[in-house]
Motif scaffolding. Structure first.
Motif, mmCIF file in Angstrom:
data_model
loop_
_atom_site.group_PDB
_atom_site.id
_atom_site.type_symbol
_atom_site.label_atom_id
_atom_site.label_comp_id
_atom_site.label_asym_id
_atom_site.label_seq_id
_atom_site.Cartn_x
_atom_site.Cartn_y
_atom_site.Cartn_z
ATOM 1 N N TYR A 61 -21.503 93.106 -48.953
ATOM 2 C CA TYR A 61 -23.013 93.617 -47.555
ATOM 3 C C TYR A 61 -23.461 95.195 -47.636
ATOM 4 O O TYR A 61 -22.181 95.487 -46.923
ATOM 5 C CB TYR A 61 -23.258 93.221 -46.899
ATOM 6 C CG TYR A 61 -23.367 91.314 -47.265
ATOM 7 C CD1 TYR A 61 -24.835 90.966 -47.315
ATOM 8 C CD2 TYR A 61 -21.796 90.341 -47.670
ATOM 9 C CE1 TYR A 61 -24.346 89.636 -47.310
ATOM 10 C CE2 TYR A 61 -22.141 89.043 -47.592
ATOM 11 C CZ TYR A 61 -23.416 88.639 -47.475
ATOM 12 O OH TYR A 61 -23.773 86.938 -47.642
ATOM 13 N N THR A 92 -26.263 98.602 -47.686
ATOM 14 C CA THR A 92 -27.608 99.483 -47.625
ATOM 15 C C THR A 92 -27.193 100.948 -48.438
ATOM 16 O O THR A 92 -26.576 101.300 -48.926
ATOM 17 C CB THR A 92 -27.836 100.168 -46.379
ATOM 18 O OG1 THR A 92 -27.392 100.499 -45.891
ATOM 19 C CG2 THR A 92 -27.945 98.702 -44.658
ATOM 20 N N ARG A 96 -27.393 93.948 -50.881
ATOM 21 C CA ARG A 96 -28.289 95.234 -50.190
ATOM 22 C C ARG A 96 -29.164 94.171 -48.739
ATOM 23 O O ARG A 96 -30.513 93.837 -49.653
ATOM 24 C CB ARG A 96 -29.668 96.405 -50.976
ATOM 25 C CG ARG A 96 -28.728 96.591 -51.845
ATOM 26 C CD ARG A 96 -28.491 98.555 -51.496
ATOM 27 N NE ARG A 96 -30.068 99.022 -50.440
ATOM 28 C CZ ARG A 96 -30.979 99.374 -51.652
ATOM 29 N NH1 ARG A 96 -29.843 99.835 -52.795
ATOM 30 N NH2 ARG A 96 -31.490 100.142 -50.724
ATOM 31 N N VAL A 97 -29.112 94.536 -47.774
ATOM 32 C CA VAL A 97 -29.213 93.808 -46.529
ATOM 33 C C VAL A 97 -30.630 94.570 -46.156
ATOM 34 O O VAL A 97 -31.367 94.216 -44.649
ATOM 35 C CB VAL A 97 -28.180 93.997 -45.344
ATOM 36 C CG1 VAL A 97 -27.062 92.835 -45.955
ATOM 37 C CG2 VAL A 97 -27.276 95.416 -44.938
ATOM 38 N N ASP A 98 -30.823 96.098 -46.750
ATOM 39 C CA ASP A 98 -31.678 96.577 -45.825
ATOM 40 C C ASP A 98 -33.459 96.562 -46.871
ATOM 41 O O ASP A 98 -34.433 96.905 -46.613
ATOM 42 C CB ASP A 98 -31.282 98.004 -45.727
ATOM 43 C CG ASP A 98 -31.090 98.728 -47.392
ATOM 44 O OD1 ASP A 98 -30.695 97.493 -48.359
ATOM 45 O OD2 ASP A 98 -31.598 100.145 -47.803
ATOM 46 N N LEU A 99 -33.355 95.949 -47.896
ATOM 47 C CA LEU A 99 -34.234 95.196 -48.221
ATOM 48 C C LEU A 99 -35.117 94.021 -47.650
ATOM 49 O O LEU A 99 -35.694 94.180 -48.528
ATOM 50 C CB LEU A 99 -33.859 95.623 -50.278
ATOM 51 C CG LEU A 99 -33.101 96.874 -51.246
ATOM 52 C CD1 LEU A 99 -33.201 96.224 -51.777
ATOM 53 C CD2 LEU A 99 -34.019 97.842 -50.446
ATOM 54 N N ASP A 100 -34.203 93.709 -47.560
ATOM 55 C CA ASP A 100 -35.133 92.092 -47.306
ATOM 56 C C ASP A 100 -34.439 91.461 -45.581
ATOM 57 O O ASP A 100 -32.780 91.339 -45.840
ATOM 58 C CB ASP A 100 -34.431 91.161 -48.174
ATOM 59 C CG ASP A 100 -35.101 89.623 -48.372
ATOM 60 O OD1 ASP A 100 -35.626 89.684 -47.314
ATOM 61 O OD2 ASP A 100 -35.118 88.925 -48.770
ATOM 62 N N PRO A 101 -35.017 91.883 -44.903
ATOM 63 C CA PRO A 101 -34.857 90.861 -43.186
ATOM 64 C C PRO A 101 -33.763 89.936 -43.612
ATOM 65 O O PRO A 101 -32.710 89.697 -42.828
ATOM 66 C CB PRO A 101 -35.722 91.555 -42.448
ATOM 67 C CG PRO A 101 -36.392 91.981 -43.125
ATOM 68 C CD PRO A 101 -36.314 92.155 -44.546
ATOM 69 N N GLU A 102 -34.112 88.955 -44.461
ATOM 70 C CA GLU A 102 -33.846 86.887 -44.288
ATOM 71 C C GLU A 102 -32.325 87.604 -44.578
ATOM 72 O O GLU A 102 -31.098 86.545 -44.369
ATOM 73 C CB GLU A 102 -34.423 87.021 -45.346
ATOM 74 C CG GLU A 102 -35.957 86.367 -44.643
ATOM 75 C CD GLU A 102 -36.824 85.040 -45.398
ATOM 76 O OE1 GLU A 102 -36.068 84.750 -46.485
ATOM 77 O OE2 GLU A 102 -37.833 84.855 -45.526
ATOM 78 N N VAL A 103 -32.383 88.690 -45.932
ATOM 79 C CA VAL A 103 -30.921 88.949 -46.202
ATOM 80 C C VAL A 103 -30.135 89.543 -44.805
ATOM 81 O O VAL A 103 -28.921 88.750 -45.040
ATOM 82 C CB VAL A 103 -30.671 89.701 -47.597
ATOM 83 C CG1 VAL A 103 -28.965 90.250 -47.791
ATOM 84 C CG2 VAL A 103 -31.419 89.115 -48.835
ATOM 85 N N ARG A 104 -30.025 90.332 -44.308
ATOM 86 C CA ARG A 104 -29.181 90.460 -43.209
ATOM 87 C C ARG A 104 -29.120 89.521 -42.579
ATOM 88 O O ARG A 104 -28.220 89.220 -42.019
ATOM 89 C CB ARG A 104 -29.761 91.941 -42.377
ATOM 90 C CG ARG A 104 -28.896 92.355 -41.023
ATOM 91 C CD ARG A 104 -30.067 93.526 -40.852
ATOM 92 N NE ARG A 104 -29.782 95.067 -41.873
ATOM 93 C CZ ARG A 104 -29.447 95.767 -41.327
ATOM 94 N NH1 ARG A 104 -27.966 95.350 -40.231
ATOM 95 N NH2 ARG A 104 -29.655 96.366 -41.519
ATOM 96 N N GLU A 105 -29.849 88.607 -42.106
ATOM 97 C CA GLU A 105 -29.926 87.610 -41.271
ATOM 98 C C GLU A 105 -28.635 86.764 -41.614
ATOM 99 O O GLU A 105 -28.087 86.093 -41.462
ATOM 100 C CB GLU A 105 -31.578 86.605 -41.137
ATOM 101 C CG GLU A 105 -31.632 85.871 -40.346
ATOM 102 C CD GLU A 105 -30.614 86.282 -38.956
ATOM 103 O OE1 GLU A 105 -30.425 85.798 -37.571
ATOM 104 O OE2 GLU A 105 -31.071 87.915 -37.781
#
Length: 87
Positions: A8, A10, A35-44
C-alpha cells in the motif's frame, strides 16, 4: 520468486520508494502497489486490515510485514530472505 508482494503506497512517499528498492535488491521482480491516495475507501480498507494509517504497508504472501522500518529490520535480522523465498 513465487511469493506475492503487496505494498500500500502513495505517489509521493520516500519510504515506499526505499521499500521498493530494498525488495528489488532482494530479487523481487513484481510488487503489486495499491495506491491509497487515489481513493479514500482504499485507505480506509488498508487501515482496517493493518491497524495502521501510514504507508507503506507491506505484505509478503499472507504476512503483514509493516512499513519500511519493519522491512529493513527484518532484513538486518536476516529474516527477510526466508519470507521472500519460502521452502
Amino acid at each position: 520468486m513465487s511469493v506475492q508482494v503487496v505494498m500500500y503506497s502513495t505517489a509521493v512517499c520516500p519510504y515506499c520508494t526505499m521499500a521498493e528498492r530494498l525488495l528489488k535488491s532482494k530479487g523481487v521482480a513484481e510488487i503489486e502497489k495499491i495506491r491509497v491516495d487515489l481513493d479514500p475507501e482504499v485507505r480506509e480498507a488498508m487501515m482496517q486490515k493493518t491497524g495502521r494509517r501510514t504507508v507503506p504497508q507491506i505484505y509478503i504472501g499472507e504476512t503483514h510485514v509493516g512499513g519500511f522500518d519493519d522491512l529493513s529490520a527484518l532484513d538486518r535480522a536476516g529474516k527477510l530472505d526466508a519470507l521472500l523465498n519460502p521452502a
